[in-house]
Write a protein that holds these residues in place. Structure first.
Motif, mmCIF file in Angstrom:
data_model
loop_
_atom_site.group_PDB
_atom_site.id
_atom_site.type_symbol
_atom_site.label_atom_id
_atom_site.label_comp_id
_atom_site.label_asym_id
_atom_site.label_seq_id
_atom_site.Cartn_x
_atom_site.Cartn_y
_atom_site.Cartn_z
ATOM 1 N N PHE A 1 -61.077 -14.587 -7.724
ATOM 2 C CA PHE A 1 -59.985 -14.713 -6.754
ATOM 3 C C PHE A 1 -60.307 -15.669 -5.610
ATOM 4 C CE2 PHE A 1 -59.313 -10.691 -8.896
ATOM 5 C CZ PHE A 1 -57.952 -10.759 -9.206
ATOM 6 N N THR A 2 -61.411 -16.393 -5.717
ATOM 7 C CA THR A 2 -61.723 -17.386 -4.693
ATOM 8 C C THR A 2 -60.801 -18.590 -4.843
ATOM 9 O OG1 THR A 2 -63.396 -18.432 -6.100
ATOM 10 C CG2 THR A 2 -64.135 -16.673 -4.617
ATOM 11 N N PRO A 3 -60.578 -19.354 -3.770
ATOM 12 C CA PRO A 3 -59.661 -20.496 -3.851
ATOM 13 C C PRO A 3 -60.015 -21.506 -4.941
ATOM 14 C CG PRO A 3 -60.159 -19.993 -1.562
ATOM 15 C CD PRO A 3 -61.057 -19.125 -2.385
ATOM 16 N N ARG B 1 -64.749 -10.644 -7.879
ATOM 17 C CA ARG B 1 -64.422 -11.280 -6.608
ATOM 18 C C ARG B 1 -64.328 -12.786 -6.746
ATOM 19 N NH1 ARG B 1 -68.321 -9.491 -4.049
ATOM 20 N NH2 ARG B 1 -69.603 -11.342 -3.713
ATOM 21 N N LEU C 1 -57.260 -19.060 -12.844
ATOM 22 C CA LEU C 1 -56.879 -17.690 -13.150
ATOM 23 C C LEU C 1 -55.378 -17.571 -13.370
ATOM 24 C CD1 LEU C 1 -57.930 -14.756 -13.394
ATOM 25 C CD2 LEU C 1 -57.399 -14.490 -10.956
ATOM 26 N N VAL C 2 -54.588 -18.211 -12.514
ATOM 27 C CA VAL C 2 -53.123 -18.158 -12.646
ATOM 28 C C VAL C 2 -52.691 -18.769 -13.977
ATOM 29 C CG1 VAL C 2 -50.941 -19.023 -11.729
ATOM 30 C CG2 VAL C 2 -52.678 -18.127 -10.167
ATOM 31 N N GLN D 1 -56.619 -27.933 -9.102
ATOM 32 C CA GLN D 1 -56.362 -27.880 -7.661
ATOM 33 C C GLN D 1 -55.211 -28.816 -7.289
ATOM 34 O OE1 GLN D 1 -57.874 -25.923 -5.431
ATOM 35 N NE2 GLN D 1 -59.475 -25.058 -6.717
ATOM 36 N N ARG E 1 -58.927 -19.649 -8.337
ATOM 37 C CA ARG E 1 -57.606 -19.033 -8.441
ATOM 38 C C ARG E 1 -56.609 -19.823 -9.300
ATOM 39 N NH1 ARG E 1 -56.167 -18.492 -3.037
ATOM 40 N NH2 ARG E 1 -57.767 -16.879 -2.894
#
Length: 486
Positions: free
Chosen positions: A268-270, A265, A276-277, A471, A273
């Motif tokens: 996939f948090t902001p 989980r 991860l991408v 970010q 993410r």
């Protein structure tokens, strides 16, 4: 150690300078754990020569030949997917020792195989170890590395991968005249045994893991062994504060989202993410750029230019040498030039060289030019994308999800590897080998633009700074407000 003797957020000097003796000790630890990378390279490279003789002994057709190569990758996907939980549950050191034992078991099965199915089973077991090692080694190296040499130590993993590939080619060459493919596989038991011995008698546990599992005193002693007591106290206190803050944030997420798998989980948090991408995209690109079609099938590709099997293995050794030399060059550059520029240059050169390799097959150039384009492609990969991907994998994910992030990205890397290696020969037969290489060239071009847009520089940056830079690249407000986030 404890996030690489990292800097305080917003400052420009290292929190501490590790003593020369401390650096040497950490480098020895890194070299020992990178035996996992060596076995990764050896067991993926040795099949290229062994396959020329296995197919004769077992009467393998083209699908069966491809499956002997690619079935290792199925095991690697499973191993990589499981590695995060394994290293979190057992600790990094015990996980690496367990992986070494699995390497030994897989080697024994493959080298004594009495038929196609037993050989497949041995390759699956080896794949479990290869996948788990490829996910666990970068995590461990990241967690013991001082910031100023973090890039070099993380790149050591790729150095050992390339050394393993080269040794595999040399082993293939040594046994080519006798066609002893069993001996080719069996040699891998030696580094596997050394890896197990290193984890039992030599390697320390990761301080980051110790602190997160309530063993701060052990972590403090380990850090003090390479620096001083005051620095160890400061680093442990800072790590404890960060872990406490992350756990508070996680408790808030649990209240808002309900029960679920904590590690998955959080990926996939902001906040995580963007990492991860980038991690998953680079993991796929590293394989869909075509590298392992050269590593796995180098002798087969060269043989198609008119050379016999023994000469094909001999010339493939040159590819292994170039791979190693350029990885050594990358180690010297990664903490100087930076990660981002090295990946961009690498992708550009890979696109051009593999396009020319495809052209060589389409128009029927001679074997010398074909080998030249292969060598240039390998040099471009080994001097950039190859080693720097593993460096970035140990840097871009926040410490709280580093094991899980590395595990997922590595699994994607192995899935991509499996798809490319299994599909290469059938696709090349359907549309032509040269045209297949042109597909890889196009993927390298697309990847070049992705990296230019979304990958920030990570050299010399702490986790907080890397997160802010990611970010910012993805247009998130927190990143735009951060300093030094470009």
């Amino acid at each position: 150690m404890v996030q690489g003797f990292s800097r305080e957020p917003g400052t420009h000097g290292p929190l501490t300078e590790v003593s020369p003796e401390g650096q040497r000790k950490i480098t020895r630890w890194a070299a020992a754990v990178a035996l996992g990378g060596f076995l990764f390279g050896f067991d993926t490279g040795v099949v290229s020569g062994a396959l020329l003789y296995v197919k004769q002994d077992f009467g393998l057709n083209s699908f069966e030949q491809g499956s002997v190569v690619s079935v290792l990758l199925i095991g690697a996907v499973i191993g990589a997917t499981s590695a995060g939980r394994l290293s979190e549950g057992l600790g990094r050191r015990k996980a690496l020792g367990t992986i070494g034992v699995v390497f030994i078991i897989g080697t024994a099965i493959a080298s004594t195989a009495n038929g196609y199915l037993m050989l497949l089973a041995g390759r699956v077991v080896l794949g479990l170890a290869v996948g788990a090692a490829s996910a666990t080694v970068p995590v461990y190296l990241s967690e013991i590395s001082p910031t100023m040499i973090r890039g070099r130590l993380l790149t050591m993993n790729q150095l050992m991968i390339t050394l393993g590939i080269l040794i595999a080619y040399l082993v293939n060459l040594a046994f080519a005249s006798s066609e002893m493919w069993r001996a080719m596989f069996a040699v891998g038991a030696v580094p596997a045994a050394l890896m197990v011995a290193a984890t039992v008698w030599f390697l320390p546990e990761s301080p980051q893991w110790l602190i997160s599992h309530g063993q701060a005193d052990r972590a403090r002693r380990g850090i003090a062994s390479v620096t001083d007591r005051a620095t160890a106290d400061a680093l442990v206190a800072r790590a404890q504060d960060r872990i406490a803050a992350e756990r508070r944030k996680e408790e808030e997420r649990k209240e808002n989202s309900g029960p679920g798998d904590r590690g998955a989980r959080k990926l996939f948090t902001p906040d995580v993410r963007p990492a991860l991408v980038v991690g998953l995209t680079l993991a796929a690109v590293q394989q869909f750029g075509g590298i392992n079609t050269i590593i796995y099938y180098a002798p087969t590709i060269i043989q198609q230019t008119g050379l016999n099997a023994s000469n094909s293995i001999f010339y493939s050794v040159f590819i292994g040498v170039i791979n190693l030399v350029m990885t050594l060059a990358a180690i010297r550059l990664v903490d100087r030039a930076g990660r981002r520029i090295m990946v961009l240059v690498s992708l550009a050169l890979m696109a051009v060289s593999i396009f020319m390799l495809g052209l060589a097959f389409v128009v029927g150039m001679n074997s010398v030019l074909t080998l030249l384009f292969m060598v240039i492609y390998i040099a471009a990969y080994a001097g950039g994308l190859g080693p720097v991907f593993w460096t970035l994998l140990g840097e871009i994910f926040p410490p709280s999800v580093r094991a899980e992030g590395s595990s997922v990205a590595t699994a994607v890397n192995w899935v991509s590897n499996f798809i490319v290696s299994l599909a290469f020969l059938p696709v090349a037969s359907a549309i032509g080998q040269g045209e297949t290489f042109w597909i890889f060239a196009g993927i390298c071009v697309v990847a070049f633009f992705f990296v230019g847009r979304y990958l920030p520089e990570t050299k010399g940056r702490d986790p907080e700074q890397i997160e802010a830079a990611l970010q910012s690249r993805f247009g998130r407000e927190s990143g735009r407000r951060a300093t030094h986030a470009g």
